[in-house]
Design a protein around this motif. Structure first.
Motif, PDB file in Angstrom:
ATOM      1  N   GLY A 317       0.810  -1.210   0.000  1.00 24.18           N
ATOM      2  CA  GLY A 317       0.000   0.000   0.000  1.00 24.18           C
ATOM      3  C   GLY A 317       0.842   1.258   0.000  1.00 24.18           C
ATOM      4  N   TYR A 318       2.165   1.095   0.075  1.00 20.10           N
ATOM      5  CA  TYR A 318       3.084   2.231   0.068  1.00 20.10           C
ATOM      6  C   TYR A 318       3.785   2.335  -1.282  1.00 20.10           C
ATOM      7  CZ  TYR A 318       2.580   2.246   5.164  1.00 20.10           C
ATOM      8  OH  TYR A 318       2.079   2.299   6.435  1.00 20.10           O
ATOM      9  N   GLN A 319       4.086   3.563  -1.676  1.00 17.83           N
ATOM     10  CA  GLN A 319       4.875   3.767  -2.881  1.00 17.83           C
ATOM     11  C   GLN A 319       6.258   3.145  -2.701  1.00 17.83           C
ATOM     12  OE1 GLN A 319       3.929   5.165  -5.712  1.00 17.83           O
ATOM     13  NE2 GLN A 319       1.990   6.159  -5.148  1.00 17.83           N
ATOM     14  N   ALA A 320       6.876   2.743  -3.798  1.00 13.02           N
ATOM     15  CA  ALA A 320       8.191   2.106  -3.734  1.00 13.02           C
ATOM     16  C   ALA A 320       9.226   3.017  -3.081  1.00 13.02           C
ATOM     17  CB  ALA A 320       8.637   1.709  -5.139  1.00 13.02           C
ATOM     18  N   GLU A 321       9.026   4.338  -3.200  1.00 18.88           N
ATOM     19  CA  GLU A 321       9.980   5.288  -2.620  1.00 18.88           C
ATOM     20  C   GLU A 321      10.040   5.189  -1.100  1.00 18.88           C
ATOM     21  OE1 GLU A 321       7.719   5.981  -4.869  1.00 18.88           O
ATOM     22  OE2 GLU A 321       8.993   6.379  -6.620  1.00 18.88           O
ATOM     23  N   ALA A 322       9.004   4.587  -0.479  1.00 21.55           N
ATOM     24  CA  ALA A 322       8.993   4.439   0.980  1.00 21.55           C
ATOM     25  C   ALA A 322      10.001   3.396   1.447  1.00 21.55           C
ATOM     26  CB  ALA A 322       7.590   4.055   1.456  1.00 21.55           C
ATOM     27  N   PHE A 323      10.555   2.621   0.510  1.00 22.89           N
ATOM     28  CA  PHE A 323      11.525   1.573   0.851  1.00 22.89           C
ATOM     29  C   PHE A 323      12.798   1.788   0.022  1.00 22.89           C
ATOM     30  CE2 PHE A 323       7.211  -0.108   1.194  1.00 22.89           C
ATOM     31  CZ  PHE A 323       7.170  -0.521   2.515  1.00 22.89           C
ATOM     32  N   PRO A 324      13.582   2.805   0.355  1.00 21.53           N
ATOM     33  CA  PRO A 324      14.752   3.142  -0.474  1.00 21.53           C
ATOM     34  C   PRO A 324      15.809   2.040  -0.515  1.00 21.53           C
ATOM     35  CG  PRO A 324      14.769   4.379   1.593  1.00 21.53           C
ATOM     36  CD  PRO A 324      13.436   3.715   1.501  1.00 21.53           C
ATOM     37  N   GLU A 325      15.854   1.183   0.508  1.00 24.07           N
ATOM     38  CA  GLU A 325      16.855   0.119   0.552  1.00 24.07           C
ATOM     39  C   GLU A 325      16.314  -1.210   0.031  1.00 24.07           C
ATOM     40  OE1 GLU A 325      19.909   0.900   1.419  1.00 24.07           O
ATOM     41  OE2 GLU A 325      19.248   2.955   1.804  1.00 24.07           O
ATOM     42  N   LEU A 326      15.175  -1.177  -0.628  1.00 21.78           N
ATOM     43  CA  LEU A 326      14.534  -2.415  -1.067  1.00 21.78           C
ATOM     44  C   LEU A 326      15.364  -3.103  -2.150  1.00 21.78           C
ATOM     45  CD1 LEU A 326      11.821  -3.991  -0.609  1.00 21.78           C
ATOM     46  CD2 LEU A 326      11.008  -2.889  -2.705  1.00 21.78           C
ATOM     47  N   PRO A 327      15.711  -4.376  -1.950  1.00 15.70           N
ATOM     48  CA  PRO A 327      16.432  -5.119  -2.997  1.00 15.70           C
ATOM     49  C   PRO A 327      15.571  -5.254  -4.252  1.00 15.70           C
ATOM     50  CG  PRO A 327      16.602  -6.239  -0.878  1.00 15.70           C
ATOM     51  CD  PRO A 327      15.567  -5.163  -0.717  1.00 15.70           C
ATOM     52  N   PRO A 328      16.170  -5.632  -5.367  1.00 16.23           N
ATOM     53  CA  PRO A 328      15.419  -5.720  -6.629  1.00 16.23           C
ATOM     54  C   PRO A 328      14.283  -6.746  -6.550  1.00 16.23           C
ATOM     55  CG  PRO A 328      17.786  -5.770  -7.032  1.00 16.23           C
ATOM     56  CD  PRO A 328      17.603  -5.908  -5.554  1.00 16.23           C
ATOM     57  N   CYS A 329      13.180  -6.423  -7.221  1.00 16.86           N
ATOM     58  CA  CYS A 329      12.064  -7.359  -7.368  1.00 16.86           C
ATOM     59  C   CYS A 329      11.615  -7.328  -8.825  1.00 16.86           C
ATOM     60  CB  CYS A 329      10.907  -7.008  -6.432  1.00 16.86           C
ATOM     61  SG  CYS A 329      10.204  -5.366  -6.699  1.00 16.86           S
ATOM     62  N   GLN A 330      10.843  -8.322  -9.224  1.00 20.53           N
ATOM     63  CA  GLN A 330      10.445  -8.438 -10.630  1.00 20.53           C
ATOM     64  C   GLN A 330       9.252  -7.542 -10.979  1.00 20.53           C
ATOM     65  OE1 GLN A 330      11.889 -11.034  -8.984  1.00 20.53           O
ATOM     66  NE2 GLN A 330      13.569 -10.765 -10.434  1.00 20.53           N
ATOM     67  N   ALA A 331       8.429  -7.193  -9.992  1.00 18.97           N
ATOM     68  CA  ALA A 331       7.277  -6.318 -10.241  1.00 18.97           C
ATOM     69  C   ALA A 331       6.856  -5.692  -8.919  1.00 18.97           C
ATOM     70  CB  ALA A 331       6.117  -7.095 -10.861  1.00 18.97           C
ATOM     71  N   TYR A 332       6.244  -4.509  -9.008  1.00 22.34           N
ATOM     72  CA  TYR A 332       5.779  -3.799  -7.811  1.00 22.34           C
ATOM     73  C   TYR A 332       4.327  -3.404  -8.044  1.00 22.34           C
ATOM     74  CZ  TYR A 332       6.250  -0.916  -3.594  1.00 22.34           C
ATOM     75  OH  TYR A 332       6.125  -0.400  -2.315  1.00 22.34           O
ATOM     76  N   LEU A 333       3.416  -4.001  -7.276  1.00 19.83           N
ATOM     77  CA  LEU A 333       1.990  -3.701  -7.391  1.00 19.83           C
ATOM     78  C   LEU A 333       1.575  -2.805  -6.234  1.00 19.83           C
ATOM     79  CD1 LEU A 333       0.477  -7.187  -8.354  1.00 19.83           C
ATOM     80  CD2 LEU A 333       0.658  -5.168  -9.816  1.00 19.83           C
ATOM     81  N   LEU A 334       1.029  -1.647  -6.568  1.00 19.72           N
ATOM     82  CA  LEU A 334       0.588  -0.703  -5.547  1.00 19.72           C
ATOM     83  C   LEU A 334      -0.877  -0.973  -5.211  1.00 19.72           C
ATOM     84  CD1 LEU A 334       1.361   1.804  -3.852  1.00 19.72           C
ATOM     85  CD2 LEU A 334       0.498   3.214  -5.748  1.00 19.72           C
ATOM     86  N   LYS A 335      -1.145  -1.273  -3.949  1.00 18.72           N
ATOM     87  CA  LYS A 335      -2.521  -1.501  -3.512  1.00 18.72           C
ATOM     88  C   LYS A 335      -3.296  -0.182  -3.515  1.00 18.72           C
ATOM     89  CE  LYS A 335      -1.285  -5.255  -0.296  1.00 18.72           C
ATOM     90  NZ  LYS A 335      -1.265  -5.635   1.138  1.00 18.72           N
ATOM     91  N   PRO A 336      -4.589  -0.219  -3.814  1.00 17.67           N
ATOM     92  CA  PRO A 336      -5.356  -1.407  -4.218  1.00 17.67           C
ATOM     93  C   PRO A 336      -5.177  -1.692  -5.706  1.00 17.67           C
ATOM     94  CG  PRO A 336      -6.814   0.481  -4.127  1.00 17.67           C
ATOM     95  CD  PRO A 336      -5.452   0.974  -3.691  1.00 17.67           C
ATOM     96  N   PHE A 337      -5.089  -2.956  -6.051  1.00 20.00           N
ATOM     97  CA  PHE A 337      -5.046  -3.358  -7.450  1.00 20.00           C
ATOM     98  C   PHE A 337      -6.132  -4.407  -7.661  1.00 20.00           C
ATOM     99  CE2 PHE A 337      -1.749  -5.557  -5.022  1.00 20.00           C
ATOM    100  CZ  PHE A 337      -2.134  -6.883  -5.153  1.00 20.00           C
ATOM    101  N   ASN A 338      -6.536  -4.576  -8.908  1.00 13.31           N
ATOM    102  CA  ASN A 338      -7.633  -5.503  -9.179  1.00 13.31           C
ATOM    103  C   ASN A 338      -7.109  -6.873  -9.605  1.00 13.31           C
ATOM    104  OD1 ASN A 338      -6.992  -5.327 -11.965  1.00 13.31           O
ATOM    105  ND2 ASN A 338      -8.381  -3.590 -12.238  1.00 13.31           N
ATOM    106  N   ARG A 339      -8.030  -7.782  -9.772  1.00  8.93           N
ATOM    107  CA  ARG A 339      -7.705  -9.165 -10.134  1.00  8.93           C
ATOM    108  C   ARG A 339      -6.930  -9.233 -11.449  1.00  8.93           C
ATOM    109  NH1 ARG A 339     -11.141 -13.972  -9.355  1.00  8.93           N
ATOM    110  NH2 ARG A 339     -10.644 -15.540 -10.915  1.00  8.93           N
TER     111      ARG A 339
END
Length: 353
Positions: A317-339
């Motif tokens: 539910g947080y923007q990716a910028e809220a986790f500046p030390e986040l290791p790489p991931c393949q995709a980032y889905l921002l809640k709420p998202f649909n099916r």
């Protein structure tokens, strides 16, 4: 551009009609149910007598039940019918339905052009049979009196992650002025019938996340094509890490409908235990970053220390910028998202890996 604008208006019209039909059918069904119960009580009170009212009450009950079935068709159009999904090979489904299709009145002959490989979907077989029978009956009526073939075919579009079946007749075709209205409830060009067959079929297919497309040319025939989400072929499970039980259930349903198996974890500790248990057997992880126990960059970092190539989709539910030390991931889905967004992200990550 005009074609896309017209398509958008058509979709909006169908959705509006669906909401209206669903609401009306639901309320009418409740009234009809009460009518049937009251009529049965009255019939019970008269069972020991030879009252002339009893046959009249039996007629009332029969008519109310017929009206209720009409409401059920409207609910199907609105996409409100309960679906009991299971894995189905459309090739086998159609072959098993052949006796029913051949019994539909008409002079035309049905031939089959089935995909050489299984066409796997997750559907309610009873509901999909209604669609198949309705479309074949429509094709037979269109070709009435003509000794022409109707072709029932199955297909797979791997690029679009869809599959389905089509019904083709070689009759007179549908007039252009009727083509945009054929899925409207109660619209019919015939003197008999209520015009709910195609409307109900559209609602059932849309409830399965699919579409119906129609192409028709005068004196050349008509093609109805039903497209459904293809069932993914994946033996390795997806790990869903989410502390909200309701969201875990929704993710599970969407992924299982896609043909994927799912395991769950509600905390960071549980997630690490599941990863150690399944290791390379996992196909990917869907990871909420704010959960009890190790979380955020720390949790993803722990995963990456041992399993560098394991695909991870972050759902937060947080923007990716809220986790500046986040290791790489393949995709980032921002809640709420649909099916649809969830399934699309999973499909893309699975393809890339």
């Amino acid at each position: 551009l005009e074609r896309w604008a017209a398509r958008a208006l058509e979709v909006a019209k169908i959705e509006t009609l669906g909401v209206l039909a669903g609401g009306v059918a639901h309320d009418f069904n409740n009234k009809l149910a009460a009518m049937v119960v009251q009529t049965e009580f009255a019939m019970f009170e008269l069972q020991e007598t030879e009252s002339k009212a009893r046959p009249l009450l039996e007629d009332c009950r029969r008519i109310a039940l017929e009206a209720s079935r009409l409401c059920d068709q409207l609910l199907a159009y609105a996409g409100k019918s309960e679906l009991k999904r299971k894995k189905v090979d459309l090739n086998q489904f159609i072959l098993q339905a052949e006796p029913n299709l051949q019994k539909i009145p008409g002079t035309t002959k049905i031939t089959f052009d089935l995909n050489p490989e299984p066409v796997m979907v997750r559907v309610d077989q009873a509901q999909l049979l209604r669609v198949l029978v309705s479309l074949v009956a429509n094709a037979k009526e269109a070709s009435e009196g003509l000794e022409l073939d109707i072709v029932v075919a199955t297909w797979v579009d791997e690029a679009a992650n869809t599959c389905g079946f089509s019904i083709t007749d070689f009759g007179p075709g549908i007039a252009p002025e009727h083509l945009s209205k054929i899925f409207d409830p109660f619209y019919t060009t015939k003197f008999t019938g209520r015009g709910l067959g195609l409307a109900t079929s559209l609602g059932i297919v849309r409830a399965h996340g699919g579409t119906i497309e129609v192409e028709s040319k005068p004196n050349r025939g008509t093609l109805f094509e039903v497209a459904l989400p293809a069932l993914a072929r994946a033996d390795r499970p997806v790990l869903v890490v989410e502390d909200e039980a309701g969201l875990r259930q929704k993710y599970r349903q969407a992924l299982e409908d896609r043909g994927l198996s799912v395991i769950e974890a509600a905390t960071g500790e549980e997630a690490l235990e599941r990863i150690d248990e399944f290791q390379d057997a996992l196909s990917l992880i869907i990871l909420d970053l704010v959960i009890p126990g190790p979380q955020g960059a720390q949790l993803l970092g722990l995963i990456r220390e041992t399993y560098q190539s394991l695909p991870v989709i972050v759902a937060s539910g947080y923007q990716a910028e809220a986790f500046p030390e986040l290791p790489p991931c393949q995709a980032y889905l921002l809640k709420p998202f649909n099916r649809k967004q969830l399934v699309q992200a999973v499909d893309e990550v699975c393809k890339a890996s």
